[in-house]
Design a protein around this motif. Structure first.
Motif, PDB file in Angstrom:
ATOM      1  N   GLU A 239       3.253  -4.409  -9.213  1.00  0.00           N
ATOM      2  CA  GLU A 239       1.865  -4.210  -9.661  1.00  0.00           C
ATOM      3  C   GLU A 239       1.743  -3.013 -10.598  1.00  0.00           C
ATOM      4  N   ALA A 240       2.527  -1.983 -10.398  1.00  0.00           N
ATOM      5  CA  ALA A 240       2.509  -0.844 -11.332  1.00  0.00           C
ATOM      6  C   ALA A 240       3.109  -1.250 -12.679  1.00  0.00           C
ATOM      7  N   SER A 241       4.106  -2.129 -12.658  1.00  0.00           N
ATOM      8  CA  SER A 241       4.752  -2.538 -13.914  1.00  0.00           C
ATOM      9  C   SER A 241       3.817  -3.339 -14.811  1.00  0.00           C
ATOM     10  N   VAL A 242       2.809  -3.983 -14.223  1.00  0.00           N
ATOM     11  CA  VAL A 242       1.859  -4.781 -15.017  1.00  0.00           C
ATOM     12  C   VAL A 242       0.558  -4.002 -15.262  1.00  0.00           C
TER      13      VAL A 242
ATOM     14  N   PHE B 150      -1.886  -0.338 -11.807  1.00  0.00           N
ATOM     15  CA  PHE B 150      -1.965   1.022 -11.293  1.00  0.00           C
ATOM     16  C   PHE B 150      -1.204   1.933 -12.248  1.00  0.00           C
ATOM     17  N   SER B 151      -1.552   3.217 -12.231  1.00  0.00           N
ATOM     18  CA  SER B 151      -0.898   4.165 -13.144  1.00  0.00           C
ATOM     19  C   SER B 151       0.549   4.436 -12.768  1.00  0.00           C
ATOM     20  N   ASN B 152       0.882   4.255 -11.482  1.00  0.00           N
ATOM     21  CA  ASN B 152       2.259   4.471 -11.039  1.00  0.00           C
ATOM     22  C   ASN B 152       2.469   3.791  -9.688  1.00  0.00           C
TER      23      ASN B 152
ATOM     24  N   LEU C 231       1.143   1.874  -4.083  1.00  0.00           N
ATOM     25  CA  LEU C 231       1.495   1.864  -2.667  1.00  0.00           C
ATOM     26  C   LEU C 231       0.326   2.364  -1.806  1.00  0.00           C
ATOM     27  N   LYS C 232      -0.362   3.379  -2.270  1.00  0.00           N
ATOM     28  CA  LYS C 232      -1.544   3.858  -1.537  1.00  0.00           C
ATOM     29  C   LYS C 232      -2.590   2.759  -1.433  1.00  0.00           C
ATOM     30  N   HIS C 233      -2.809   2.039  -2.536  1.00  0.00           N
ATOM     31  CA  HIS C 233      -3.772   0.943  -2.505  1.00  0.00           C
ATOM     32  C   HIS C 233      -3.301  -0.151  -1.541  1.00  0.00           C
TER      33      HIS C 233
END
Length: 189
Positions: A42-45, A48-50, A55-57
């Motif tokens: 999800e971060a790669s797309v 999320f910013s990182n 992971l927190k989400h």
């Protein structure tokens, strides 16, 4: 392109299109510990910013429901066994009336694997999971994800008009996708 949120619904889960994965790829269910793989994808797309914020989400939204994730989240693995795509067959109360519907949620394929005929098999797998628990489904997206929206339309999802901006969004998508989506009354065709 202007980014406008949108919602789509599928009135039933009959006749789900089926697509095979290309050779060397496989689909598998979420296993405990896969939250890091989910966050990486999800971060790669750029959802999320990182990875840490992803992971927190994940922990906030799905942490209390890890056992359900093992039945409702799928991954695509490449020929090396690396997780390169994910989709969740989740659920929610779309209209706020207490009726729970299936939800296609958090669909993503890492950029270097996009365009390799993986999205349709991934969506089919998630929808087949939804069909185990629900009779209809919805999803949320945005105009900037017009290629995904086009795929969702081809899978039988229809626009749900929730605000005035929806008409602008769907008109923009009709122009971008060069396809008729709304009827003359502004409803889906």
């Amino acid at each position: 392109m202007k980014r406008i949120p949108l919602t789509m619904v599928r009135k039933d889960l009959l006749d789900i299109p089926e697509y095979r994965l290309p050779a060397g790829f496989r689909i598998r269910l979420f296993r405990k510990g896969d939250e890091h793989n989910w966050a990486k994808i999800e971060a790669s797309v750029d959802e999320f910013s990182n990875e840490d914020s992803a992971l927190k989400h994940f922990n906030k939204e799905f942490g209390p429901h890890i056992d359900e994730m093992t039945k409702r989240c799928v991954f695509i693995e490449n020929e090396k066994g690396e997780e390169i795509g994910t989709a969740t067959a989740w659920y929610g109360d779309l209209r706020g009336d207490g009726e729970i519907s299936g939800r296609i949620h958090w669909v993503g394929i890492v950029p270097e694997y996009q365009g390799k005929k993986l999205s349709k098999p991934l969506l089919s797998a998630a929808m087949n999971l939804l069909d185990r628990y629900h009779s209809k489904a919805y999803l949320t997206s945005q105009t900037t994800s017009f290629q995904a929206v086009n795929m969702y339309l081809n899978y039988g999802f229809e626009p749900l008009m929730t605000s005035e901006s929806c008409y602008e969004a769907w008109t923009l998508l009709e122009d971008t996708l060069n396809r008729k989506i709304l009827d003359e009354n502004g409803g889906s065709i």
